[in-house]
Design a protein around this motif. Structure first.
Motif, PDB file in Angstrom:
ATOM      1  N   LYS A 251      -3.091  22.377  -7.272  1.00 51.91           N
ATOM      2  CA  LYS A 251      -3.005  21.021  -6.702  1.00 51.91           C
ATOM      3  C   LYS A 251      -4.159  20.140  -7.176  1.00 51.91           C
ATOM      4  O   LYS A 251      -3.990  18.927  -7.341  1.00 51.91           O
ATOM      5  N   LEU A 252      -5.339  20.755  -7.373  1.00 54.76           N
ATOM      6  CA  LEU A 252      -6.492  19.970  -7.839  1.00 54.76           C
ATOM      7  C   LEU A 252      -6.209  19.380  -9.221  1.00 54.76           C
ATOM      8  O   LEU A 252      -6.633  18.258  -9.524  1.00 54.76           O
ATOM      9  N   ALA A 253      -5.440  20.127 -10.026  1.00 58.89           N
ATOM     10  CA  ALA A 253      -5.131  19.650 -11.388  1.00 58.89           C
ATOM     11  C   ALA A 253      -4.313  18.352 -11.367  1.00 58.89           C
ATOM     12  O   ALA A 253      -4.430  17.531 -12.276  1.00 58.89           O
ATOM     13  N   VAL A 254      -3.499  18.175 -10.329  1.00 64.28           N
ATOM     14  CA  VAL A 254      -2.676  16.940 -10.272  1.00 64.28           C
ATOM     15  C   VAL A 254      -3.266  15.887  -9.333  1.00 64.28           C
ATOM     16  O   VAL A 254      -2.702  14.794  -9.190  1.00 64.28           O
ATOM     17  N   LEU A 255      -4.412  16.208  -8.705  1.00 67.12           N
ATOM     18  CA  LEU A 255      -4.995  15.255  -7.749  1.00 67.12           C
ATOM     19  C   LEU A 255      -5.266  13.877  -8.369  1.00 67.12           C
ATOM     20  O   LEU A 255      -4.911  12.853  -7.763  1.00 67.12           O
ATOM     21  N   PRO A 256      -5.868  13.795  -9.574  1.00 68.43           N
ATOM     22  CA  PRO A 256      -6.140  12.452 -10.115  1.00 68.43           C
ATOM     23  C   PRO A 256      -4.882  11.591 -10.228  1.00 68.43           C
ATOM     24  O   PRO A 256      -4.888  10.416  -9.836  1.00 68.43           O
ATOM     25  N   GLN A 257      -3.779  12.172 -10.707  1.00 72.45           N
ATOM     26  CA  GLN A 257      -2.555  11.358 -10.821  1.00 72.45           C
ATOM     27  C   GLN A 257      -1.962  11.040  -9.444  1.00 72.45           C
ATOM     28  O   GLN A 257      -1.413   9.955  -9.230  1.00 72.45           O
ATOM     29  N   GLU A 258      -2.130  11.969  -8.501  1.00 75.34           N
ATOM     30  CA  GLU A 258      -1.636  11.685  -7.144  1.00 75.34           C
ATOM     31  C   GLU A 258      -2.457  10.573  -6.490  1.00 75.34           C
ATOM     32  O   GLU A 258      -1.915   9.746  -5.739  1.00 75.34           O
ATOM     33  N   LEU A 259      -3.754  10.554  -6.771  1.00 78.56           N
ATOM     34  CA  LEU A 259      -4.600   9.494  -6.200  1.00 78.56           C
ATOM     35  C   LEU A 259      -4.188   8.130  -6.735  1.00 78.56           C
ATOM     36  O   LEU A 259      -4.165   7.139  -5.989  1.00 78.56           O
ATOM     37  N   LEU A 260      -3.854   8.089  -8.024  1.00 80.52           N
ATOM     38  CA  LEU A 260      -3.407   6.815  -8.598  1.00 80.52           C
ATOM     39  C   LEU A 260      -2.080   6.380  -7.982  1.00 80.52           C
ATOM     40  O   LEU A 260      -1.856   5.197  -7.709  1.00 80.52           O
ATOM     41  N   ALA A 261      -1.211   7.355  -7.731  1.00 77.85           N
ATOM     42  CA  ALA A 261       0.076   7.036  -7.105  1.00 77.85           C
ATOM     43  C   ALA A 261      -0.144   6.507  -5.685  1.00 77.85           C
ATOM     44  O   ALA A 261       0.507   5.549  -5.247  1.00 77.85           O
ATOM     45  N   ARG A 262      -1.084   7.123  -4.951  1.00 74.44           N
ATOM     46  CA  ARG A 262      -1.403   6.643  -3.596  1.00 74.44           C
ATOM     47  C   ARG A 262      -1.927   5.206  -3.650  1.00 74.44           C
ATOM     48  O   ARG A 262      -1.630   4.375  -2.789  1.00 74.44           O
ATOM     49  N   GLN A 263      -2.740   4.963  -4.686  1.00 78.21           N
ATOM     50  CA  GLN A 263      -3.313   3.634  -4.883  1.00 78.21           C
ATOM     51  C   GLN A 263      -2.193   2.606  -5.032  1.00 78.21           C
ATOM     52  O   GLN A 263      -2.219   1.524  -4.449  1.00 78.21           O
ATOM     53  N   LYS A 264      -1.186   2.980  -5.820  1.00 80.88           N
ATOM     54  CA  LYS A 264      -0.064   2.077  -6.068  1.00 80.88           C
ATOM     55  C   LYS A 264       0.731   1.828  -4.783  1.00 80.88           C
ATOM     56  O   LYS A 264       1.145   0.695  -4.497  1.00 80.88           O
ATOM     57  N   VAL A 265       0.932   2.893  -4.024  1.00 81.60           N
ATOM     58  CA  VAL A 265       1.659   2.760  -2.749  1.00 81.60           C
ATOM     59  C   VAL A 265       0.916   1.777  -1.841  1.00 81.60           C
ATOM     60  O   VAL A 265       1.513   0.870  -1.253  1.00 81.60           O
ATOM     61  N   SER A 266      -0.398   1.944  -1.763  1.00 78.65           N
ATOM     62  CA  SER A 266      -1.177   1.074  -0.865  1.00 78.65           C
ATOM     63  C   SER A 266      -1.107  -0.383  -1.332  1.00 78.65           C
ATOM     64  O   SER A 266      -1.000  -1.305  -0.520  1.00 78.65           O
ATOM     65  N   GLN A 267      -1.156  -0.578  -2.660  1.00 81.95           N
ATOM     66  CA  GLN A 267      -1.084  -1.954  -3.174  1.00 81.95           C
ATOM     67  C   GLN A 267       0.258  -2.594  -2.835  1.00 81.95           C
ATOM     68  O   GLN A 267       0.333  -3.774  -2.488  1.00 81.95           O
ATOM     69  N   THR A 268       1.316  -1.797  -2.951  1.00 81.27           N
ATOM     70  CA  THR A 268       2.651  -2.335  -2.651  1.00 81.27           C
ATOM     71  C   THR A 268       2.765  -2.708  -1.176  1.00 81.27           C
ATOM     72  O   THR A 268       3.228  -3.800  -0.822  1.00 81.27           O
ATOM     73  N   TYR A 269       2.324  -1.793  -0.303  1.00 80.99           N
ATOM     74  CA  TYR A 269       2.334  -2.111   1.137  1.00 80.99           C
ATOM     75  C   TYR A 269       1.575  -3.410   1.386  1.00 80.99           C
ATOM     76  O   TYR A 269       2.044  -4.304   2.079  1.00 80.99           O
ATOM     77  N   SER A 270       0.353  -3.502   0.808  1.00 78.92           N
ATOM     78  CA  SER A 270      -0.505  -4.665   1.102  1.00 78.92           C
ATOM     79  C   SER A 270       0.144  -5.956   0.623  1.00 78.92           C
ATOM     80  O   SER A 270       0.089  -6.982   1.303  1.00 78.92           O
ATOM     81  N   ARG A 271       0.769  -5.888  -0.560  1.00 78.13           N
ATOM     82  CA  ARG A 271       1.433  -7.081  -1.103  1.00 78.13           C
ATOM     83  C   ARG A 271       2.550  -7.537  -0.160  1.00 78.13           C
ATOM     84  O   ARG A 271       2.712  -8.728   0.099  1.00 78.13           O
ATOM     85  N   LEU A 272       3.296  -6.575   0.373  1.00 72.16           N
ATOM     86  CA  LEU A 272       4.455  -6.933   1.191  1.00 72.16           C
ATOM     87  C   LEU A 272       4.087  -7.291   2.633  1.00 72.16           C
ATOM     88  O   LEU A 272       4.835  -7.994   3.312  1.00 72.16           O
ATOM     89  N   LEU A 273       2.944  -6.802   3.086  1.00 70.75           N
ATOM     90  CA  LEU A 273       2.616  -6.989   4.510  1.00 70.75           C
ATOM     91  C   LEU A 273       1.519  -8.005   4.775  1.00 70.75           C
ATOM     92  O   LEU A 273       1.326  -8.428   5.924  1.00 70.75           O
ATOM     93  N   GLU A 274       0.804  -8.364   3.698  1.00 71.34           N
ATOM     94  CA  GLU A 274      -0.316  -9.303   3.840  1.00 71.34           C
ATOM     95  C   GLU A 274       0.126 -10.565   4.584  1.00 71.34           C
ATOM     96  O   GLU A 274       1.198 -11.095   4.325  1.00 71.34           O
ATOM     97  N   GLY A 275      -0.699 -10.991   5.518  1.00 71.43           N
ATOM     98  CA  GLY A 275      -0.359 -12.213   6.257  1.00 71.43           C
ATOM     99  C   GLY A 275       0.402 -11.936   7.551  1.00 71.43           C
ATOM    100  O   GLY A 275       0.367 -12.737   8.469  1.00 71.43           O
ATOM    101  N   ARG A 276       1.086 -10.780   7.617  1.00 74.19           N
ATOM    102  CA  ARG A 276       1.841 -10.455   8.835  1.00 74.19           C
ATOM    103  C   ARG A 276       1.105  -9.456   9.711  1.00 74.19           C
ATOM    104  O   ARG A 276       1.277  -9.412  10.921  1.00 74.19           O
ATOM    105  N   VAL A 277       0.323  -8.601   9.072  1.00 77.09           N
ATOM    106  CA  VAL A 277      -0.485  -7.615   9.815  1.00 77.09           C
ATOM    107  C   VAL A 277      -1.851  -7.602   9.128  1.00 77.09           C
ATOM    108  O   VAL A 277      -2.003  -8.168   8.047  1.00 77.09           O
ATOM    109  N   VAL A 278      -2.809  -6.964   9.743  1.00 75.37           N
ATOM    110  CA  VAL A 278      -4.099  -6.800   9.062  1.00 75.37           C
ATOM    111  C   VAL A 278      -3.979  -5.557   8.172  1.00 75.37           C
ATOM    112  O   VAL A 278      -3.777  -4.444   8.666  1.00 75.37           O
TER     113      VAL A 278
END
Ligand SMILES: Cc1ncc(COP(=O)(O)O)c(C=O)c1O
Length: 383
Positions: A251-278
């Protein structure tokens, strides 16, 4: 039927493919279930990843916090400062040694220990109690490292050690350094839901202090000395199973790519929710491991929104509904630093407003859009 699990370990298993199952089978066939070569290999890999000189694997994240406290000889009369807004283990390990956790409030933007309030609480203890301040346990909450530059500076000025609770933070970064390496010693957890999780319980201590690492290894193995049945200190049994080590290596071998994927998920949430929630804010110089994606909504709307989302198949969680300073277990300890006397207003406010959304590296854009639309609909219905 949920739109997505809160954390999708099935998708991760499928993505890891047969290599992971083969690694597990190899351990089973080796019959070396405790202390096999995978444990040493993992310790080396974890230390290299975190940029520290040594990693000591152990049975879980709670033990990873406990072992350094045992090494320090934490005792009754000692005061240890930790955030109130965290999982119970952070302060439980202090109380279990008979020492006193002193609850510090959080920065409302990062949810992490407030350096300003740390100064206030240290002064309070020094001027109003017979306790001796000895250490600080900042937490990398939700994957975002705490603000270690001022925390380490304040701790140093008062002669306190700093133990980083990186149970949720492994993979995160602060000013170019990896979580787990940001203080005297770091503790992390491999609970399955963590950004780097195993298939059971597991943890590790990370440090640049090689002498301490030797003491920690002894402590996790019943205080063993140079030979297995010579016991030079009172220790515990806190080994990491070979099977878990083999799983973590894959799992450690794929952690860097999983972290980038998490980053993308968070950016998408923030883009869609900004202004409606904190939405969560990541200050400059930080990288979050996104153990959780946690929004804030009005206290009057939060529980209703959670119920609505549940009815629509969106699982959410409240981390944490009550600050530790107000938890019955800590109130029962009594003293001048719990309950209302703990003075943690930001923790109390956050615990009324937070809502953690489904977060894992395999969450696709369409599902995030669906979840976000349901959040907005839920807020509109309740408005
Ligand atoms: C902040 C924090 N500290 C400590 C722990 C304890 O880790 P474990 O469950 O592996 O004992 C956790 C795990 O949930 C945690 O979130």
């Amino acid at each position: 039927m949920d739109i997505t699990p809160f954390i999708d370990l099935k998708k991760q298993l499928a993505a890891l493919g047969p290599a992971l199952e083969e690694a597990v089978l190899a351990v089973v066939r080796s019959t070396q279930y405790i202390g096999g070569p995978a444990v040493g290999e993992l310790e080396k890999a974890l230390a290299a990843y975190a940029g520290v000189k040594a990693a000591v694997a152990c049975a879980n994240g709670t033990d990873a916090l406990t072992l350094p406290l045992l090494a320090k000889g934490l005792k009754p009369g000692d005061a240890v400062f930790c955030p109130s807004f965290t999982f119970v283990a952070t302060a439980e390990v202090v109380a279990l040694r008979g020492a006193t956790p002193i609850f510090v409030d959080i920065d409302p933007v990062t949810f992490n220990l407030s350096p300003d309030d740390l100064e206030v609480k240290i002064k309070n203890v020094l001027s109003h109690s017979p306790l001796t301040p000895v250490g600080v346990i900042p937490v990398d909450l939700f994957g975002l490292p705490a603000d270690f530059t001022p925390i380490n500076r304040i701790a140093k000025a008062h002669g306190l050690w700093v133990l980083e609770d990186a149970a949720q933070g492994f993979g995160g970064e602060y000013q170019g350094q990896k979580a787990g390496s940001l203080a005297w010693v770091g503790a992390t957890s491999f609970f399955p839901a963590k950004p780097l999780g195993c298939y059971g319980d597991g943890g590790a201590v990370l440090t640049n202090d090689l002498e301490l690492a030797e003491v920690l290894k002894s402590l996790r193995g019943h205080g063993a000395g140079a030979s297995r049945y010579e016991h030079v200190r009172i220790g515990v049994n806190s080994r990491l199973d070979t099977l878990q080590a083999a799983i973590l290596l894959k799992k450690l071998a794929v952690l860097p790519q999983e972290l980038l994927a998490r980053q993308k998920v968070s950016q998408t949430y923030s883009r869609l929710l900004e202004g409606r929630v904190v939405t969560p804010k990541i200050p400059d110089g930080y990288f979050s491991a996104w153990a959780q994606y946690t929004i804030r909504v009005k206290a009057s709307q939060r529980d209703q929104l959670k119920t609505f989302l549940q009815s629509q198949g969106v699982p959410t969680n409240i981390y944490y509904p009550l600050g530790l300073h107000a938890q019955p277990a800590f109130l029962a300890l009594g003293g001048d630093f719990v309950g209302a006397k703990a003075a943690c207003p930001e923790t109390e406010k956050a615990s009324q407003e937070v809502l953690s959304l489904p977060m894992h590296p395999y969450l696709d854009e369409e599902t995030i859009s669906q979840i976000s639309a349901l959040i907005i609909k839920g807020l509109d219905l309740g408005a």
